[in-house]
Design a protein around this motif. Structure first.
Motif, short mmCIF file in Angstrom:
data_model
loop_
_atom_site.label_atom_id
_atom_site.label_comp_id
_atom_site.label_asym_id
_atom_site.label_seq_id
_atom_site.Cartn_x
_atom_site.Cartn_y
_atom_site.Cartn_z
N ILE A 50 18.58 -0.41 15.36
CA ILE A 50 17.53 -0.68 16.35
C ILE A 50 16.18 -0.18 15.84
CG2 ILE A 50 16.71 -0.07 18.67
CD1 ILE A 50 19.66 -0.04 19.52
N ALA A 51 16.16 0.99 15.19
CA ALA A 51 14.90 1.50 14.63
C ALA A 51 14.35 0.58 13.56
CB ALA A 51 15.12 2.90 14.07
N LEU A 52 15.23 0.03 12.72
CA LEU A 52 14.77 -0.90 11.69
C LEU A 52 14.26 -2.21 12.30
CD1 LEU A 52 17.36 -0.49 8.81
CD2 LEU A 52 14.94 0.06 8.77
N LEU A 53 14.91 -2.66 13.37
CA LEU A 53 14.44 -3.88 14.02
C LEU A 53 13.06 -3.68 14.65
CD1 LEU A 53 17.69 -5.19 15.73
CD2 LEU A 53 16.46 -6.21 13.80
N VAL A 54 12.87 -2.51 15.27
CA VAL A 54 11.61 -2.26 15.97
C VAL A 54 10.49 -1.94 14.98
CG1 VAL A 54 10.45 -0.73 17.59
CG2 VAL A 54 12.75 -1.55 18.09
N PHE A 55 10.77 -1.04 14.02
CA PHE A 55 9.73 -0.56 13.11
C PHE A 55 9.80 -1.17 11.72
CE2 PHE A 55 10.42 2.99 16.10
CZ PHE A 55 9.16 3.02 16.66
N GLY A 56 10.63 -2.18 11.52
CA GLY A 56 10.81 -2.78 10.20
C GLY A 56 9.54 -3.37 9.63
N GLY A 57 8.78 -4.06 10.46
CA GLY A 57 7.52 -4.65 10.00
C GLY A 57 6.52 -3.60 9.58
N LEU A 58 6.44 -2.54 10.35
CA LEU A 58 5.53 -1.44 10.01
C LEU A 58 5.96 -0.76 8.71
CD1 LEU A 58 3.21 0.48 10.85
CD2 LEU A 58 4.94 1.84 12.03
N ILE A 59 7.25 -0.52 8.58
CA ILE A 59 7.77 0.12 7.36
C ILE A 59 7.48 -0.76 6.15
CG2 ILE A 59 9.87 0.85 6.18
CD1 ILE A 59 10.95 1.66 8.98
N MET A 60 7.73 -2.05 6.27
CA MET A 60 7.50 -2.96 5.15
C MET A 60 6.02 -3.07 4.80
SD MET A 60 10.32 -3.74 3.94
CE MET A 60 9.74 -4.92 2.76
N SER A 61 5.14 -3.05 5.79
CA SER A 61 3.71 -3.12 5.48
C SER A 61 3.24 -1.85 4.79
CB SER A 61 2.90 -3.38 6.74
OG SER A 61 3.02 -2.30 7.64
N VAL A 62 3.75 -0.70 5.18
CA VAL A 62 3.38 0.55 4.52
C VAL A 62 3.91 0.56 3.09
CG1 VAL A 62 3.78 3.05 4.52
CG2 VAL A 62 3.17 1.90 6.64
N VAL A 63 5.17 0.15 2.89
CA VAL A 63 5.74 0.10 1.54
C VAL A 63 4.97 -0.90 0.68
CG1 VAL A 63 7.80 -0.58 0.25
CG2 VAL A 63 8.02 0.90 2.22
N GLY A 64 4.63 -2.05 1.23
CA GLY A 64 3.85 -3.04 0.49
C GLY A 64 2.48 -2.52 0.12
N PHE A 65 1.84 -1.79 1.02
CA PHE A 65 0.52 -1.21 0.73
C PHE A 65 0.61 -0.20 -0.40
CE2 PHE A 65 -2.52 2.24 1.47
CZ PHE A 65 -3.70 1.54 1.30
N VAL A 66 1.63 0.65 -0.36
CA VAL A 66 1.78 1.67 -1.39
C VAL A 66 2.08 1.04 -2.74
CG1 VAL A 66 3.25 3.59 -2.15
CG2 VAL A 66 2.45 3.50 0.21
N ILE A 67 2.95 0.02 -2.77
CA ILE A 67 3.26 -0.66 -4.03
C ILE A 67 2.03 -1.38 -4.57
CG2 ILE A 67 4.60 -2.56 -5.03
CD1 ILE A 67 6.94 -1.63 -3.31
N GLY A 68 1.27 -2.02 -3.69
CA GLY A 68 0.03 -2.68 -4.11
C GLY A 68 -0.98 -1.70 -4.66
N LEU A 69 -1.09 -0.54 -4.03
CA LEU A 69 -2.01 0.49 -4.50
C LEU A 69 -1.59 1.02 -5.87
CD1 LEU A 69 -4.53 1.97 -3.46
CD2 LEU A 69 -3.01 3.75 -2.61
N LEU A 70 -0.29 1.25 -6.05
CA LEU A 70 0.20 1.71 -7.35
C LEU A 70 -0.03 0.67 -8.44
CD1 LEU A 70 3.52 3.51 -6.37
CD2 LEU A 70 1.40 4.56 -7.17
N PHE A 71 0.16 -0.61 -8.10
CA PHE A 71 -0.08 -1.68 -9.08
C PHE A 71 -1.55 -1.73 -9.47
CE2 PHE A 71 -1.15 -6.12 -10.04
CZ PHE A 71 -0.37 -6.29 -11.16
N LYS A 72 -2.45 -1.63 -8.49
CA LYS A 72 -3.88 -1.65 -8.79
C LYS A 72 -4.27 -0.44 -9.63
CE LYS A 72 -5.22 -4.35 -4.81
NZ LYS A 72 -5.91 -4.39 -3.52
N LEU A 73 -3.67 0.70 -9.35
CA LEU A 73 -3.94 1.90 -10.13
C LEU A 73 -3.47 1.71 -11.58
CD1 LEU A 73 -4.95 4.87 -10.03
CD2 LEU A 73 -2.59 5.50 -9.55
N LEU A 74 -2.31 1.10 -11.76
CA LEU A 74 -1.78 0.84 -13.09
C LEU A 74 -2.69 -0.13 -13.86
CD1 LEU A 74 0.63 1.27 -15.04
CD2 LEU A 74 1.65 -0.75 -14.03
N VAL A 75 -3.17 -1.17 -13.20
CA VAL A 75 -4.09 -2.12 -13.83
C VAL A 75 -5.39 -1.41 -14.20
CG1 VAL A 75 -5.49 -4.18 -13.41
CG2 VAL A 75 -3.09 -4.16 -12.77
N PHE A 76 -5.91 -0.56 -13.34
CA PHE A 76 -7.13 0.19 -13.61
C PHE A 76 -6.97 1.06 -14.84
CE2 PHE A 76 -9.61 4.10 -12.98
CZ PHE A 76 -10.89 3.56 -13.04
#
Length: 70
Positions: A20-46
């Motif tokens: 139930i927690a994953l169903l309710v907060f899954g979108g939020l969790i995925m957006s945070v994980v996506g943001f962190v991965i995107g930030l790490l990728f941009k840092l690696l490119v930099f």
């Protein structure tokens, strides 16, 4: 919280509540994980771009110094 789950079966606490927690907060969790991965990728490119720039500048400076000796 302990008394809330006291009379419940084990699967309610360990299966149903996390699902139930994953169903309710899954979108939020995925957006945070996506943001962190995107930030790490941009840092690696930099870092790669700055490292490449430093390499090229050092190579150019070394070749211009050796040209001045001729």
């Amino acid at each position: 919280m302990q008394e809330l789950f006291a009379g419940m079966p084990w699967w309610v606490k360990w299966v149903a509540v996390p699902v139930i927690a994953l169903l309710v907060f899954g979108g939020l969790i995925m957006s945070v994980v996506g943001f962190v991965i995107g930030l790490l990728f941009k840092l690696l490119v930099f870092v790669a771009l700055v490292g490449g720039l430093v390499f090229l500048v050092r190579k150019f400076m070394a070749s211009s110094d050796s040209r001045g000796e001729w």
